[in-house]
Design a protein around this motif. Sequence first.
Motif, PDB file in Angstrom:
ATOM      1  N   SER A  44       0.925  -0.878   0.351  1.00 40.74           N
ATOM      2  CA  SER A  44       0.467   0.114   0.148  1.00 40.74           C
ATOM      3  C   SER A  44       0.971   1.737   0.065  1.00 40.74           C
ATOM      4  CB  SER A  44      -0.761  -0.767   1.118  1.00 40.74           C
ATOM      5  OG  SER A  44      -1.539  -0.835   1.197  1.00 40.74           O
ATOM      6  N   ASP A 159      -5.916  -0.428  -4.208  1.00 46.01           N
ATOM      7  CA  ASP A 159      -5.784  -0.988  -3.352  1.00 46.01           C
ATOM      8  C   ASP A 159      -6.257  -2.365  -2.696  1.00 46.01           C
ATOM      9  OD1 ASP A 159      -3.874  -1.714  -0.809  1.00 46.01           O
ATOM     10  OD2 ASP A 159      -3.575   0.647  -0.328  1.00 46.01           O
ATOM     11  N   GLU A 160      -6.346  -3.800  -2.688  1.00 47.31           N
ATOM     12  CA  GLU A 160      -7.010  -4.674  -2.306  1.00 47.31           C
ATOM     13  C   GLU A 160      -8.452  -4.307  -2.655  1.00 47.31           C
ATOM     14  OE1 GLU A 160      -6.104  -6.604   1.062  1.00 47.31           O
ATOM     15  OE2 GLU A 160      -4.023  -5.175   1.181  1.00 47.31           O
TER      16      GLU A 160
END
Lengths: 361, 302
Positions: A44, A159-160
């Motif tokens: 991240s 991001d995920e």
Amino acid sequence: MTHSIEIKELKLAFGAVTVLEDLNLQVGQGEFLVLLGSSGCGKSTLLNCIAGLLDITDGEIHIQGHNVTWEEPSKRGIGMVFQSYALYPQMTVEGNLAFGLKNARMPRPEIAKRIKRASEILQIEPLLKRKPAALSGGQRQRVAIGRALVRDVDVFLFDEPLSNLDAKLRADLRVEIKRLHQTLQNTMIYVTHDQVEAMTLADRIAIMKGGQIMQLAPPAEIYNRPVNKYVAGFIGSPAMNVMEGQLDAGNSEFASARGLSFTVKGYEFDGAPTSGPVWLGLRPEHVQSGKWAAGQPIQREALVDMVEPMGSDTQVWARVDGQEIRFRMDGQEKVDIGDRVPIGFDPARLSLFDKSTEIRL
Amino acid sequence: MTAAANLPGAVTPRGTKPKTVFAPRNIMLYGTLLIFSMYYLLPLYVMIVTSLKDMAEIRMGNVFSPPVEITFAPWVKAWAEACTGINCDGLSRGFWNSVRILIPSLIISVSIAALTGYVLACWRFKGSEIFFGILLLGAFIPYQVLLYPLVIILRELGLFGSLWGLVLVHTIFAMPINVLLFRNYFVALPEELFKAARVDGAGFWGIFFRIVIPMSLPIFVVSGIIQVTGIWNDFLFGVVYTRPENYPMTVQLNNIVNSVQGVQEYNVNMAATLLTGLVPLVVYFFSGRLFVRGIAAGAVKG
Ligand SMILES: Nc1ncnc2c1ncn2[C@@H]1O[C@H](COP(=O)(O)OP(=O)(O)OP(=O)(O)O)[C@@H](O)[C@H]1O
Ligand SMILES: [Mg+2]
């Protein structure tokens, strides 16, 4: 302008804690790059650096040929999708989609046109007047993707994005993201710690550990030729058998692990092989058993210690010449603890790592 | 006992337990509640009935008896005619002074506190934690220590005695607790929302006005109530930092009640006190639910 994103000597520190150091990365035009790694490895953080949400300590970031190292996030030509969706709760779906465009002072008809196009692609037209609270998780994430989509950016950062969804939805949306990439042909960087997502989506995967990129390669290469023991153990489920052993680099290159020993003929060494202690990596799915064992270059007999039937296949823990090995058998085949099963494998599919450096031989 | 109840064939009671209204638990609970509400409501009752009696009736001495003949004259007198030593135009002057103090103080203090909280929560700078620490320390310094230094500061600024001087004082003293409230509320807002807004091109003010404020109504209500009641009920700062013509309602109330000329008009005093308390009362009445929600929201999110 060959690269979509180019990162040079990136360093990022939070006070005294250095999270990323000397990181170099080039992402091609229209490439789908997945950043994969365990929690806390800096995925991240790297993504936030690219987005401009973190001020980097040192280095340079170029996007589409422009040096954007000190550029505002909104001026970098990126769109970002977050794990928690991050929709503005007080605005309708339409308001969420329009927010970035209004900030850019885009004329109204153009805004309407873009929202229409994005909502068609993502099939969220019936939701435009709703507030985020009245949406399901999958719908929310679609809207979040839409927010990046309307801005017509060069680079998508994820991001995920699927981590908060249940398994079924995750699989659906994964396919949708892949389709979206094929339609738009944008550069995409996608952070995940789910290796299935990584393997299925990526053109290339960057495996990260401790703020460094361990290996950057297409999924097949990561799977077949992991550069070190960490990558080998990280990719693949069930995990690769990693055995402590010895390599004898005489004329026939002989490897052994406990009682189990065999030649590694056909194995492609990265350099000239040298004798010494090694890690022997053998993927469970590369061990053939029963009647399929017959054609394999190396053949042994395995004494079954434990079985785990999974329906489609059965995982077997067994002892081969005293060495414990895990492998998979067809789920239809009968196998019990104490059985003796013929197994075979091809040394060309092994992974050998130096014992101390853990780097691929 | 339980063993017997589990035996097959044993008759076990089913359904919810029948409630007895006069269970000891209930008597204790409602008894306590009753006593406490009496404790708080009785003085209010006495004040209301007294304010509606004329002096002749009050002199008869029974404070609890309802008025024989209801009269609103004391209320009128308290509002418009009572003497405060210099003027004899009742509380009305004080009321309007208080309003003129309250509104700017409220707007300025809540705005600055919200903005400071926003910076401390979302745009941390080097030393912002230390700044916040010092600010909090301010909450523990007794007012008395600061009274005189502030007089000097106001004098130097040329604000001493004016309404704006008092507004400044209220704003300063509001900072620690209100900044703390806002900061803690904003810190608990999801961080990814700010990131998304920045990617969407919203800047410092854009995020504040378009993202943060619309999500923060409860905490604005809490802060607003704290400020309204605090500023309205203030006596000390009003006496110290303003001149008589600018005295807030509380100070005028004191002057009416404590004026020594003539007889003590209890009914007028009671009416004046009730009038003064009306504003906080109304505020609580209309925003109590939001207030609780704001406090609870802050508490849950830590
Ligand atoms: N603001 C911060 N201050 C100090 N350290 C931080 C900060 N943010 C992140 N870190 C540290 O940086 C490292 C990398 O964090 P990062 O969030 O990039 O991990 P990640 O790979 O995304 O993990 P996850 O899969 O859990 O999201 C972690 O060790 C984390 O503790
Ligand atoms: Mg992360």
